[in-house]
Enzyme design. Structure first.
Site, short mmCIF file in Angstrom:
data_model
loop_
_atom_site.label_atom_id
_atom_site.label_comp_id
_atom_site.label_asym_id
_atom_site.label_seq_id
_atom_site.Cartn_x
_atom_site.Cartn_y
_atom_site.Cartn_z
N THR A 195 -6.79 1.70 -3.32
CA THR A 195 -8.01 1.15 -2.48
C THR A 195 -7.71 1.05 -0.97
OG1 THR A 195 -8.75 -0.24 -4.41
CG2 THR A 195 -9.56 -1.00 -2.25
N TYR A 203 1.01 0.54 -13.97
CA TYR A 203 -0.36 0.66 -13.56
C TYR A 203 -0.95 1.72 -14.66
CZ TYR A 203 -4.52 1.62 -10.25
OH TYR A 203 -5.65 1.53 -9.63
N LYS A 210 -1.16 -3.57 -14.78
CA LYS A 210 -2.67 -3.51 -14.25
C LYS A 210 -3.31 -2.41 -15.18
CE LYS A 210 -5.60 -2.17 -10.49
NZ LYS A 210 -5.50 -1.50 -8.95
N VAL A 253 -6.92 -7.61 -10.60
CA VAL A 253 -6.30 -7.03 -9.40
C VAL A 253 -7.63 -6.49 -8.87
CG1 VAL A 253 -5.07 -5.24 -8.25
CG2 VAL A 253 -4.10 -6.40 -10.33
#
Length: 320
Positions: free
Chosen positions: A66, A153, A181, A222
């Protein structure tokens, strides 16, 4: 609302220099990186949004997808880290680590180990699509290099490969492996991780799935949407974790959908610009804010979330 597991290790024990227990932060904002209209990093806007997140009590994830990290040079990334850490915020800072060259990633972690950050987010190598053995070797090398707690992740839409359940099971007891995540948007995948790693903190990487994954054992979120709605998303996560989700549907599901009509983080940066949080909606090529032709869905989502938030605040005052 602290979160704990039977064998929880605090971030202070894993990272003695940190003053934070990461388990006390169920919401981490995957912070956008603001740019000027000439493509330079807009540090004034960066300061403003980082302080907004700190005021809301949200942990900060910087230089994730992001944050458009892979579109920035190493020196630009390092400049952002230094700048954020010098703001003296009152929340922990997690640094995204992603790429495809192991030696380069190890050198990057070694360089960042000396900075005042509190955790790393470790992504799978891009493009190569390694199997379970290669994944375990990759993550083990990164975990060994880190002197801070690490959140692994799983994001197959970007890495091209899903994190093997067996790999995560083998890594879960590494002293630096703190959390995962999970951003596959696959609830069954989440449940497989949960069953294989019952004591590992699992965070949703999908804003809209938080109500479902909270009931399946998620420790938190998240978030992309927290960029635009720091306080509201904080309350949303708290309610999901408290199983108080009667008032979150359908407003959150519909509003979050508006932030993903095109590639993230285009919509959220457009909305943040419209709200005056960042000075421009600009992104690094090949992403562009011109993908958004009609902003009405974003405006509607913004109004819906603000109305929901203030209704919750008013209701809380009446119960007090």
């Amino acid at each position: 609302m602290p979160l704990s597991s039977p064998n929880e290790v605090s971030s202070r024990e894993m990272n003695p220099e940190s003053s934070y227990n990461l388990a006390e932060y169920p919401l981490w904002t995957a912070l956008v990186t603001p740019f000027t209209d000439s493509g330079e990093i807009d540090f004034a806007s960066l300061s403003r949004i980082a302080r907004q997140q700190s005021a809301a009590g949200n942990g900060l994830l910087i230089l994730g997808s992001t944050g458009e990290a892979l579109s920035l040079s190493a020196e630009q990334q390092f400049g952002i880290i230094q700048y954020i850490t010098e703001l003296s915020l009152n929340v922990p800072i997690m640094l995204g680590v992603g790429g495809y060259q192991l030696i380069q990633q190890l050198e990057w972690i070694e360089r960042c180990n000396e900075l005042a950050i509190d955790a790393y987010l470790l992504g799978a190598p891009l493009y190569a699509k390694p199997g379970p053995v290669g994944q375990e070797q990759w993550f083990t090398a990164l975990l060994n290099a880190s002197n801070k707690p690490c959140m692994l992740y799983n994001v197959p839409s970007r890495s091209g490969v899903s994190l093997s359940v067996s790999t995560l099971a083998n890594l879960q007891h590494h002293e630096k492996c703190w959390a995962l995540k999970e951003a596959s948007a696959d609830i069954e995948q989440f449940l497989q991780y949960r069953n294989a790693c019952p004591e590992l903190h699992l965070f949703s990487g999908e804003d809209a799935l938080m109500p479902y994954l909270a009931t399946a054992g998620a420790s938190g979120l998240v978030s992309v949407s927290a960029n635009a709605w720091p306080e509201a998303t904080h309350l949303y996560v708290r309610q999901c974790l408290d199983s108080a989700t009667d008032n979150v549907f359908p407003v959150w599901h519909q509003s979050i959908a508006a932030l993903f009509t095109v590639a993230n983080p285009i919509p959220v940066k457009v909305l943040m610009h419209e709200n005056g949080d960042i000075d421009t909606p600009f992104l690094q090529p090949p992403l562009t804010h011109h993908e958004i032709i009609d902003k009405q869905a974003l405006f509607d989502a913004n109004d819906a979330i603000h109305s929901w938030y203030w209704a919750q605040i008013e209701s809380s005052k009446q119960r007090a």
